[in-house]
Scaffold this active site. Structure first.
Site, PDB file in Angstrom:
ATOM      1  CD  GLU A   7     -37.664  38.679  73.368  1.00 52.49           C
ATOM      2  OE1 GLU A   7     -37.691  39.759  73.967  1.00 52.49           O
ATOM      3  OE2 GLU A   7     -38.060  37.617  73.905  1.00 52.49           O
ATOM      4  CD  GLU A  57     -46.631  25.234  88.321  1.00 51.07           C
ATOM      5  OE1 GLU A  57     -46.926  26.425  88.522  1.00 51.07           O
ATOM      6  OE2 GLU A  57     -46.850  24.653  87.234  1.00 51.07           O
ATOM      7  CB  ILE A  84     -42.205  34.689  71.436  1.00 47.45           C
ATOM      8  CG1 ILE A  84     -42.642  34.995  72.872  1.00 47.45           C
ATOM      9  CG2 ILE A  84     -41.630  33.297  71.312  1.00 47.45           C
ATOM     10  CD1 ILE A  84     -43.683  34.041  73.450  1.00 47.45           C
ATOM     11  CE  LYS A  90     -35.910  36.941  76.467  1.00 47.84           C
ATOM     12  NZ  LYS A  90     -37.278  37.331  76.374  1.00 47.84           N
ATOM     13  N   GLY A 115     -44.662  37.705  64.238  1.00 42.48           N
ATOM     14  CA  GLY A 115     -43.827  38.908  64.162  1.00 42.48           C
ATOM     15  C   GLY A 115     -43.849  39.681  65.463  1.00 42.48           C
ATOM     16  CG  HIS A 141     -19.044  62.803  76.908  1.00 44.71           C
ATOM     17  ND1 HIS A 141     -19.686  62.580  75.698  1.00 44.71           N
ATOM     18  CD2 HIS A 141     -17.735  62.966  76.610  1.00 44.71           C
ATOM     19  CE1 HIS A 141     -18.805  62.621  74.729  1.00 44.71           C
ATOM     20  NE2 HIS A 141     -17.612  62.841  75.245  1.00 44.71           N
ATOM     21  NE  ARG A 178     -51.336  43.617  65.050  1.00 45.98           N
ATOM     22  CZ  ARG A 178     -52.227  43.569  66.026  1.00 45.98           C
ATOM     23  NH1 ARG A 178     -52.867  44.645  66.393  1.00 45.98           N
ATOM     24  NH2 ARG A 178     -52.494  42.408  66.632  1.00 45.98           N
ATOM     25  CD  GLU A 214     -22.935  61.842  75.703  1.00 50.38           C
ATOM     26  OE1 GLU A 214     -22.748  62.989  76.121  1.00 50.38           O
ATOM     27  OE2 GLU A 214     -22.013  61.074  75.383  1.00 50.38           O
TER      28      GLU A 214
HETATM   29  P1  NDP Z   1     -47.271  38.726  70.425  1.00 46.70           P
HETATM   30  O1  NDP Z   1     -48.677  39.119  70.625  1.00 46.70           O
HETATM   31  O2  NDP Z   1     -46.163  39.671  70.749  1.00 46.70           O
HETATM   32  O3  NDP Z   1     -47.079  38.324  68.900  1.00 46.70           O
HETATM   33  C1  NDP Z   1     -47.867  37.378  68.261  1.00 46.70           C
HETATM   34  C2  NDP Z   1     -47.559  37.431  66.782  1.00 46.70           C
HETATM   35  O4  NDP Z   1     -48.241  36.374  66.135  1.00 46.70           O
HETATM   36  C3  NDP Z   1     -48.008  38.731  66.152  1.00 46.70           C
HETATM   37  O5  NDP Z   1     -47.040  39.099  65.203  1.00 46.70           O
HETATM   38  C4  NDP Z   1     -49.328  38.330  65.494  1.00 46.70           C
HETATM   39  O6  NDP Z   1     -49.620  39.073  64.351  1.00 46.70           O
HETATM   40  C5  NDP Z   1     -49.042  36.902  65.092  1.00 46.70           C
HETATM   41  N1  NDP Z   1     -50.241  36.067  65.007  1.00 46.70           N
HETATM   42  C6  NDP Z   1     -51.223  35.930  65.929  1.00 46.70           C
HETATM   43  N2  NDP Z   1     -52.139  35.015  65.516  1.00 46.70           N
HETATM   44  C7  NDP Z   1     -51.715  34.578  64.317  1.00 46.70           C
HETATM   45  C8  NDP Z   1     -52.215  33.624  63.396  1.00 46.70           C
HETATM   46  N3  NDP Z   1     -53.326  32.946  63.610  1.00 46.70           N
HETATM   47  N4  NDP Z   1     -51.534  33.411  62.252  1.00 46.70           N
HETATM   48  C9  NDP Z   1     -50.389  34.089  61.999  1.00 46.70           C
HETATM   49  N5  NDP Z   1     -49.847  34.998  62.847  1.00 46.70           N
HETATM   50  C10 NDP Z   1     -50.511  35.230  63.987  1.00 46.70           C
HETATM   51  O7  NDP Z   1     -47.120  37.346  71.176  1.00 46.70           O
HETATM   52  P2  NDP Z   1     -45.860  36.482  71.562  1.00 46.70           P
HETATM   53  O8  NDP Z   1     -46.325  35.077  71.476  1.00 46.70           O
HETATM   54  O9  NDP Z   1     -44.656  36.881  70.810  1.00 46.70           O
HETATM   55  O10 NDP Z   1     -45.634  36.870  73.074  1.00 46.70           O
HETATM   56  C11 NDP Z   1     -46.708  36.713  74.006  1.00 46.70           C
HETATM   57  C12 NDP Z   1     -46.627  37.753  75.075  1.00 46.70           C
HETATM   58  O11 NDP Z   1     -45.549  37.436  75.929  1.00 46.70           O
HETATM   59  C13 NDP Z   1     -46.332  39.142  74.550  1.00 46.70           C
HETATM   60  O12 NDP Z   1     -47.509  39.856  74.313  1.00 46.70           O
HETATM   61  C14 NDP Z   1     -45.528  39.760  75.639  1.00 46.70           C
HETATM   62  O13 NDP Z   1     -46.417  40.461  76.475  1.00 46.70           O
HETATM   63  C15 NDP Z   1     -44.924  38.596  76.379  1.00 46.70           C
HETATM   64  N6  NDP Z   1     -43.485  38.517  76.107  1.00 46.70           N
HETATM   65  C16 NDP Z   1     -42.683  39.522  76.534  1.00 46.70           C
HETATM   66  C17 NDP Z   1     -41.340  39.490  76.300  1.00 46.70           C
HETATM   67  C18 NDP Z   1     -40.484  40.609  76.761  1.00 46.70           C
HETATM   68  O14 NDP Z   1     -40.931  41.392  77.590  1.00 46.70           O
HETATM   69  N7  NDP Z   1     -39.265  40.752  76.248  1.00 46.70           N
HETATM   70  C19 NDP Z   1     -40.698  38.370  75.611  1.00 46.70           C
HETATM   71  C20 NDP Z   1     -41.646  37.372  75.186  1.00 46.70           C
HETATM   72  C21 NDP Z   1     -42.964  37.453  75.437  1.00 46.70           C
HETATM   73  P3  NDP Z   1     -50.394  40.466  64.412  1.00 46.70           P
HETATM   74  O15 NDP Z   1     -49.403  41.478  64.843  1.00 46.70           O
HETATM   75  O16 NDP Z   1     -50.880  40.641  63.022  1.00 46.70           O
HETATM   76  O17 NDP Z   1     -51.521  40.275  65.387  1.00 46.70           O
END
Ligand code: NDP
Length: 455
Positions: free
Chosen positions: A184, A35, A181, A51, A178, A439, A207, A444
Site C-alpha cells: 500500500e 491508553e 503495508i 493511509k 511484500g 449497466h 503470500r 456487472e
Molecule cells: P503482512 O503479514 O501482510 O506482511 C508481512 C510481510 O513481511 C510479508 O511479505 C512477509 O513475507 C514479510 N516478512 C515477515 N518477516 C520478515 C523478515 N524477517 N524478513 C523479511 N521479510 C519478512 O504484514 P503487514 O505488516 O503488511 O500488515 C500487518 C497486518 O495488518 C496484516 O496482516 C493485515 O491483517 C493488517 N493490515 C490490513 C490492511 C488492510 O486491510 N488494507 C492494511 C494494512 C495492514 P512472507 O510472505 O514471506 O511471510
C-alpha cells in the site's frame, strides 16, 4: 467498600477496546479504559484511516492525466507533501477527539497512561501508580511493527508508525516486505512521485492471496514504475555521509534510498504487560491465547483484536469487542465467526477478496469451476490508460456454491464488501447468474460470467 472499583478495565483504546468499553457501559457496567498513546489506536492514528487518505491523494496523479482524454486542459500539477501530511494529521486529531467524546458520553472513565496487569483482577497505572480492582480485564493492546530477527543498522529504517510524519517527501524509498503495508505504501508513494523499490524475501508478493491476483497486481505495480527485488533479504543498513541509507542485500547491488520503510509484519503488543505473571497463556509470538469467547486461560481476563493474532483487521477487532461486552455484561452471548471475512489491499489498482483462493479451495478437496474475466475499464477507452480489471469466482463444482471472489481494479474494496454478503450467505453461482446486471458498470461482470475456464 465495594469489592471492585470497576466492572471492566479495558487496556488499550483502539477499535476493539473502545467498542467493548462503550457497549459494556451501555449494559450498565462501570468501565475504565487506559491508553498510553492517542485515543483511537492503530487504525485511526497510524493505520487504515491516514493511509486511505494518503491513497486518495496519490490517485489524483492519474486523474489529472486521464482528464486530458475527456477534454480537460490541466496545467502541470505539482504536489506539496506538507499540505497533505498536515491535513491528514488534522483529520486524525478530529477522529481521535470523536473517539474520546464517544467514551465520555458513554460514561467510560479514561486514563491516559500505561496500564499493566498486576494480578487476575488488578491493574496498575503508570506513571500515576494508581491501582484499580477490576471484576474483568480486557486486553486490547493491538500490535507493533516488527523486524525479526534484527539486522545491523535496522534502526536506520522506519516503520509505518513514522511514515505519516516524514519531514519531506523522499526522492527514493526502499520498502522491505511484500504484504499489505509494504504494497500500500509502495503504491501510494510511487504515485506521489517517489522512486520506489520493493524488496521481498518471497518469490512473489501478497503470500496467501489468489495466485492470479498476486501476479496481476505485481505486473500493474511494475507498470506504475515500482521496481521489485524478489527472493532477496536485507543484511545490513548503512548511513551514508549525505544522510542517505544504503541497504546491503543478500544478492545483487546495494540499494540507496532516503527512506527505508520496513514492513515485515506486526507482533502482538504484550511485552511488559504482566500477563504471563498473572497466569495468562501466551503463544509463540506473544499473542494472548483465547477461546471462541475471547476468554484467556485466566477467567477474569479476556482479549480482543490484534493482540490475539487471529484475523488482524479493524472490523474483526470491533466485532470481538462487541461480542465480549454483550456476552459478559449484556446477557446476550454471541461469538464472532472468523470464517469468511472480506479484505482489501489499497494499492492502485486495488485488491478486494473474500473467501477461498483457488489454491486454498483446491487444497480443501473441492472440485472447482473457475470463472474469470479480464477487461479494460470503460474509462480507459477514452483516457487511453493501459489497464485491466480482473475478476475471479471460485465455485464448488458439486454444490455450485461460490467459495471465493477476487477482484483487482478500481473500487475492488467497495465491490467486494457487497459481494461478501452473498458469499457469507452461501450464494451459488446460479444465484449470481439470476442477478440482473447493472449497466454500465465494472461490477456487472460478476453476474455475467457464463463459461468456466478450461481446465
Ligand atoms: P503482512 O503479514 O501482510 O506482511 C508481512 C510481510 O513481511 C510479508 O511479505 C512477509 O513475507 C514479510 N516478512 C515477515 N518477516 C520478515 C523478515 N524477517 N524478513 C523479511 N521479510 C519478512 O504484514 P503487514 O505488516 O503488511 O500488515 C500487518 C497486518 O495488518 C496484516 O496482516 C493485515 O491483517 C493488517 N493490515 C490490513 C490492511 C488492510 O486491510 N488494507 C492494511 C494494512 C495492514 P512472507 O510472505 O514471506 O511471510
Amino acid at each position: 467498600m465495594a469489592e471492585f472499583d470497576v466492572d471492566l478495565f479495558v487496556i488499550g483504546a483502539g477499535s476493539g477496546g473502545t467498542r467493548a468499553a462503550r457497549i459494556a457501559a451501555g449494559h450498565g457496567a462501570r468501565v475504565m479504559i487506559a491508553e498510553e498513546d492517542r485515543i483511537g489506536g492503530t487504525c485511526v492514528i497510524r493505520g487504515c484511516v491516514p493511509k486511505k487518505l494518503f491513497v486518495y491523494a496519490s490517485r489524483f496523479a492519474e486523474d489529472f492525466e486521464d482528464a486530458a482524454g475527456f477534454g480537460w486542459t490541466v496545467p502541470r500539477p505539482s504536489f506539496d507533501w506538507p499540505t497533505l501530511r498536515d491535513a491528514v494529521s488534522k483529520e486524525v486529531a478530529r477522529l481521535s477527539g470523536l473517539y474520546r467524546k464517544g467514551l465520555e458520553s458513554a460514561s467510560v472513565a479514561i486514563r491516559e497512561e500505561r496500564a499493566t496487569v498486576a494480578g487476575p483482577q488488578l491493574v496498575k497505572l503508570m506513571p500515576s501508580g494508581e491501582t484499580i480492582r477490576a471484576r474483568h480485564i480486557l486486553v486490547a493492546t493491538g500490535g507493533y511493527p516488527a523486524f525479526d530477527p534484527p539486522i545491523p543498522g535496522g534502526e536506520l529504517g522506519i516503520s509505518s508508525n513514522e511514515i505519516f510524519h516524514l519531514p519531506s517527501l523522499p526522492k527514493r524509498m526502499l520498502v522491505v516486505g511484500g504484504g499489505y503495508i509494504a504494497l500500500e505504501f509502495a503504491s501510494l508513494f510511487a504515485r506521489l512521485g517517489v522512486e520506489v523499490t520493493v524488496l521481498h524475501r518471497g518469490d512473489n508478493i501478497l503470500r496467501g492471496f489468489d495466485e492470479d491476483i498476486r501476479a496481476r497486481l505485481r505486473d500493474a505495480l511494475e507498470h506504475a514504475g515500482i521496481h521489485f527485488r524478489l527472493g532477496c533479504t536485507v543484511e545490513r543498513i548503512e548511513l551514508l555521509p549525505d544522510g542517505c541509507r544504503r541497504a546491503h542485500c543478500a544478492k545483487g547491488e546495494p540499494i540507496d534510498a532516503e527512506v527505508i520503510l520496513i514492513a515485515t509484519g506486526r507482533r502482538p503488543n504484550t511485552v511488559g504487560l504482566g500477563l504471563a505473571e498473572a497466569g495468562v497463556e501466551l503463544g509463540s509470538l506473544g499473542e494472548v491465547e483465547v477461546d471462541a469467547n475471547s476468554a484467556s486461560s485466566v477467567p477474569s481476563i479476556h482479549a480482543v483484536g490484534d493482540v490475539t493474532n487471529r484475523i488482524n483487521l479493524t472490523p474483526v477487532a470491533i466485532r470481538e469487542g462487541h461480542a465480549f461486552a454483550d456476552s459478559v455484561f449484556g446477557g446476550k452471548p454471541w461469538q464472532v465467526q472468523h470464517g469468511c471475512i472480506a479484505s482489501a489491499v489499497f494499492t492502485t489498482p486495488e485488491v478486494g477478496t473474500v473467501g477461498l483462493s483457488e489454491a486454498q479451495a483446491a487444497a480443501g478437496g473441492h472440485e472447482l469451476r473457475i470463472f474469470e474475466s479480464a477487461f479494460r475499464p470503460m474509462k480507459a477507452t477514452i483516457s487511453g490508460r493501459q489497464e485491466r480489471i480482473y475478476m475471479k469466482l471460485v465455485v464448488d463444482a458439486q454444490t455450485d456454491k461460490v467459495l471465493g471472489a477476487h477482484i483487482l481494479g478500481h473500487d475492488a474494496g467497495e465491490i467486494i464488501q457487497a459481494v461478501a454478503i452473498a458469499v457469507t450467505m452461501g450464494a451459488t453461482k446460479a444465484d449470481f447468474d439470476r442477478t440482473v446486471a447493472l449497466h454500465p458498470s465494472a461490477a456487472e461482470e460478476l453476474v455475467t460470467m457464463r463459461t468456466p475456464r478450461k481446465p
